[in-house]
Design an enzyme around this catalytic site. Structure first.
Site, PDB file in Angstrom:
ATOM      1  N   ARG A 169     -15.765  45.267  11.277  1.00 44.64           N
ATOM      2  CA  ARG A 169     -16.090  44.312  10.173  1.00 44.64           C
ATOM      3  C   ARG A 169     -15.567  43.010  10.523  1.00 44.64           C
ATOM      4  NH1 ARG A 169     -18.660  48.125   8.735  1.00 44.64           N
ATOM      5  NH2 ARG A 169     -19.327  48.633   6.645  1.00 44.64           N
ATOM      6  N   SER A 246     -18.261  48.358  -0.041  1.00 48.36           N
ATOM      7  CA  SER A 246     -16.842  48.811  -0.016  1.00 48.36           C
ATOM      8  C   SER A 246     -15.991  47.544  -0.395  1.00 48.36           C
ATOM      9  CB  SER A 246     -16.710  49.130   1.359  1.00 48.36           C
ATOM     10  OG  SER A 246     -17.330  50.202   1.647  1.00 48.36           O
ATOM     11  N   GLU A 342     -12.407  43.622   1.656  1.00 52.88           N
ATOM     12  CA  GLU A 342     -13.356  43.394   2.719  1.00 52.88           C
ATOM     13  C   GLU A 342     -14.110  42.046   2.132  1.00 52.88           C
ATOM     14  OE1 GLU A 342     -17.271  45.322   2.910  1.00 52.88           O
ATOM     15  OE2 GLU A 342     -16.554  46.339   4.568  1.00 52.88           O
TER      16      GLU A 342
HETATM   17  N1  EPU Z   1     -14.074  59.592   0.700  1.00 51.11           N
HETATM   18  C1  EPU Z   1     -13.300  60.202  -0.192  1.00 51.11           C
HETATM   19  N2  EPU Z   1     -13.386  60.011  -1.450  1.00 51.11           N
HETATM   20  C2  EPU Z   1     -14.139  58.829  -1.662  1.00 51.11           C
HETATM   21  C3  EPU Z   1     -14.922  58.278  -0.749  1.00 51.11           C
HETATM   22  C4  EPU Z   1     -14.698  58.710   0.598  1.00 51.11           C
HETATM   23  O1  EPU Z   1     -12.383  61.354   0.077  1.00 51.11           O
HETATM   24  O2  EPU Z   1     -14.152  58.666  -3.062  1.00 51.11           O
HETATM   25  C5  EPU Z   1     -14.011  60.280   2.139  1.00 51.11           C
HETATM   26  C6  EPU Z   1     -15.526  60.845   2.600  1.00 51.11           C
HETATM   27  O3  EPU Z   1     -15.410  62.239   2.105  1.00 51.11           O
HETATM   28  C7  EPU Z   1     -15.580  60.729   4.002  1.00 51.11           C
HETATM   29  C8  EPU Z   1     -14.752  59.403   4.098  1.00 51.11           C
HETATM   30  O4  EPU Z   1     -13.980  59.313   3.014  1.00 51.11           O
HETATM   31  O5  EPU Z   1     -14.660  61.820   4.449  1.00 51.11           O
HETATM   32  C9  EPU Z   1     -15.646  58.338   4.393  1.00 51.11           C
HETATM   33  O6  EPU Z   1     -16.581  57.954   3.307  1.00 51.11           O
HETATM   34  P1  EPU Z   1     -18.138  57.711   3.499  1.00 51.11           P
HETATM   35  O7  EPU Z   1     -18.774  58.442   4.697  1.00 51.11           O
HETATM   36  O8  EPU Z   1     -18.441  57.386   2.390  1.00 51.11           O
HETATM   37  O9  EPU Z   1     -17.792  56.062   4.301  1.00 51.11           O
HETATM   38  P2  EPU Z   1     -16.685  54.914   3.869  1.00 51.11           P
HETATM   39  O10 EPU Z   1     -15.837  54.992   5.069  1.00 51.11           O
HETATM   40  O11 EPU Z   1     -16.180  55.221   2.691  1.00 51.11           O
HETATM   41  C10 EPU Z   1     -17.706  53.257   5.396  1.00 51.11           C
HETATM   42  C11 EPU Z   1     -18.490  51.848   5.355  1.00 51.11           C
HETATM   43  C12 EPU Z   1     -19.560  51.642   4.301  1.00 51.11           C
HETATM   44  C13 EPU Z   1     -20.669  52.511   5.005  1.00 51.11           C
HETATM   45  C14 EPU Z   1     -20.215  53.845   5.218  1.00 51.11           C
HETATM   46  C15 EPU Z   1     -21.453  54.834   6.024  1.00 51.11           C
HETATM   47  C16 EPU Z   1     -16.453  50.476   5.228  1.00 51.11           C
HETATM   48  C17 EPU Z   1     -15.460  49.488   4.520  1.00 51.11           C
HETATM   49  N3  EPU Z   1     -17.284  51.074   4.589  1.00 51.11           N
HETATM   50  O12 EPU Z   1     -17.578  53.572   4.282  1.00 51.11           O
HETATM   51  O13 EPU Z   1     -19.820  50.361   4.414  1.00 51.11           O
HETATM   52  O14 EPU Z   1     -21.875  52.432   4.261  1.00 51.11           O
HETATM   53  O15 EPU Z   1     -19.098  53.990   6.087  1.00 51.11           O
HETATM   54  O16 EPU Z   1     -21.406  54.284   7.456  1.00 51.11           O
HETATM   55  O17 EPU Z   1     -16.125  50.547   6.533  1.00 51.11           O
HETATM   56  C18 EPU Z   1     -19.645  48.328   3.015  1.00 51.11           C
HETATM   57  O18 EPU Z   1     -18.950  47.821   4.168  1.00 51.11           O
HETATM   58  O19 EPU Z   1     -19.948  47.536   2.026  1.00 51.11           O
HETATM   59  C19 EPU Z   1     -20.166  49.785   3.285  1.00 51.11           C
HETATM   60  C20 EPU Z   1     -20.698  50.184   2.068  1.00 51.11           C
END
Ligand code: EPU
Length: 346
Positions: A169, A246, A342
């Site tokens: 990012r 995010s 972010e």
């Molecule tokens: N999780 C939780 N609780 C929550 C949300 C997530 O426990 O409320 C856990 C999930 O179970 C999983 C882990 O956190 O084990 C990761 O969650 P998720 O796969 O939803 O992805 P993320 O890390 O929360 C990132 C990016 C997103 C992108 C997704 C998929 C960042 C800041 N965010 O989210 O990007 O779509 O991975 O690759 O890196 C964005 O940047 O705006 C964005 C949406």
């Protein structure tokens, strides 16, 4: 250049709330829709006014009115500019919608490679700045080069992939003074889509969705559709519930901190990085801190994805900042981890 001397395409006192996906109140003293570099040339050398470059407003927190000039990037056009034995090269204007570009590459030419980045809100020109990424792929993996107009010198610069200094990012465009007073404006982006296509389906949510659809060897279109399905389930549509995706980065911590946290919290999702650091799931940290689905004023953390801050209706920038600080404080207290926002704050 003062307000009085601005070119005639500059509008005055323009509402920004409707031009950002968090829908926070705020107005711009001056506003220009930029459809060509010729317009940027007419604005070059102006330092009297503060400047801000706006794409689709999908990564922006308005904290109030802006007394400078907002440059809304609307340079259009997308084309296949070339091909060699190894790849297709696609160029798009900064104002093009990112998701429409992804769709176009899959429909128009069957040039696979962008499918994991389907449905990411925002414009093509904004995508390299924060190195957009999802489901195991990021902009850095596909960018060949980009053109950017330097408002201080009036010259167009070319950055190849390495010059962009991409990281999680992050890119050079957030550093080294380029962002200060919007000195540099990305105008065109060229992508390299390799002919030796490999599906990227290891990301847990995506793999589960492909399994559910019983797609053993999915093509790029099917992967895009699966990504779209996952995103629609977990991420709120800004048209229905205003948000900026995010709201915090997934924090990167040293290996020792990662181990300490893992010992205390075995369920904490951790992603080891090539440089030895560990990326933690901010959504998990926020959920465990009690903020999932919880509001403060008219803003809240989304009930299906705790990393997404939503405007429940009528929230102000002040309320959003207060909520962000409260979430940061809770996560800091409970886990000793600092969350950094972010989106860009204006
Ligand atoms: N999780 C939780 N609780 C929550 C949300 C997530 O426990 O409320 C856990 C999930 O179970 C999983 C882990 O956190 O084990 C990761 O969650 P998720 O796969 O939803 O992805 P993320 O890390 O929360 C990132 C990016 C997103 C992108 C997704 C998929 C960042 C800041 N965010 O989210 O990007 O779509 O991975 O690759 O890196 C964005 O940047 O705006 C964005 C949406």
């Amino acid at each position: 250049m003062t307000g009085r001397q601005l070119p005639d395409f500059v509008e005055r006192d323009v509402d920004l709330a409707t031009r950002t996906t968090l829908a926070l109140p705020g107005r711009a003293a001056f506003y220009a829709e930029i459809r060509s570099t010729a317009q940027l040339e007419r604005l070059a050398g102006t330092r009297a006014l503060r400047r801000f470059v706006l794409g689709a407003g999908s990564n922006l927190v308005l904290t109030g009115d802006f007394d400078g000039i907002v440059l809304h990037m609307a340079i259009s056009g997308r084309q296949l500019i070339g091909e060699d034995d190894d790849a297709w090269y696609v160029r798009a204007g900064a104002g093009e919608n990112w998701h429409q570009l992804v769709n176009w590459t899959l429909v128009k030419g069957c040039w696979p490679g962008l499918e994991n980045l389907a449905l990411i809100p925002g414009t093509v020109g904004a995508a390299p700045i924060q190195n957009i990424g999802a489901y195991g792929l990021e902009m850095a993996d596909r960018l060949q080069s980009l053109e950017a107009f330097d408002l201080r010198t009036g010259k167009t610069l070319r950055f190849d992939r390495d010059a962009c200094r991409f990281a999680y990012r992050d890119s050079i465009f957030k550093h080294e003074g380029w962002h200060l007073n919007a000195r540099l404006v990305i105008t065109r982006v060229t992508l390299r889509l390799a002919k030796a296509w490999r599906p990227l389906t290891a990301y847990a949510d995506l793999a589960a969705e492909l399994d559910r659809q019983q797609l053993g060897r999915p093509n790029a279109r099917q992967i895009a559709d699966a990504v779209i399905a996952v995103r629609r389930r977990k991420l709120p549509d800004p048209a229905v519930l205003p948000n900026a995706g995010s709201f915090f980065h997934n924090p990167l911590v040293d290996a020792a901190v990662g181990e300490r946290l893992a010992a205390a919290h075995p369920n904490l999702p951790r992603y080891p990085q090539a440089d030895g650091r560990v990326k933690l799931a901010a959504g998990w940290l926020i959920e465990q801190s009690g903020w999932k689905g919880r509001d403060l004023g008219r803003a809240g953390m989304y009930e299906k994805q705790a990393l997404v801050l939503v405007n429940r209706g009528g929230a102000t920038g002040t309320e959003v900042v207060a909520l962000a600080r409260a979430v940061q404080a809770s996560v800091g207290e409970r886990f000793g981890v600092e969350l950094t926002p972010e989106p860009v704050f204006l």
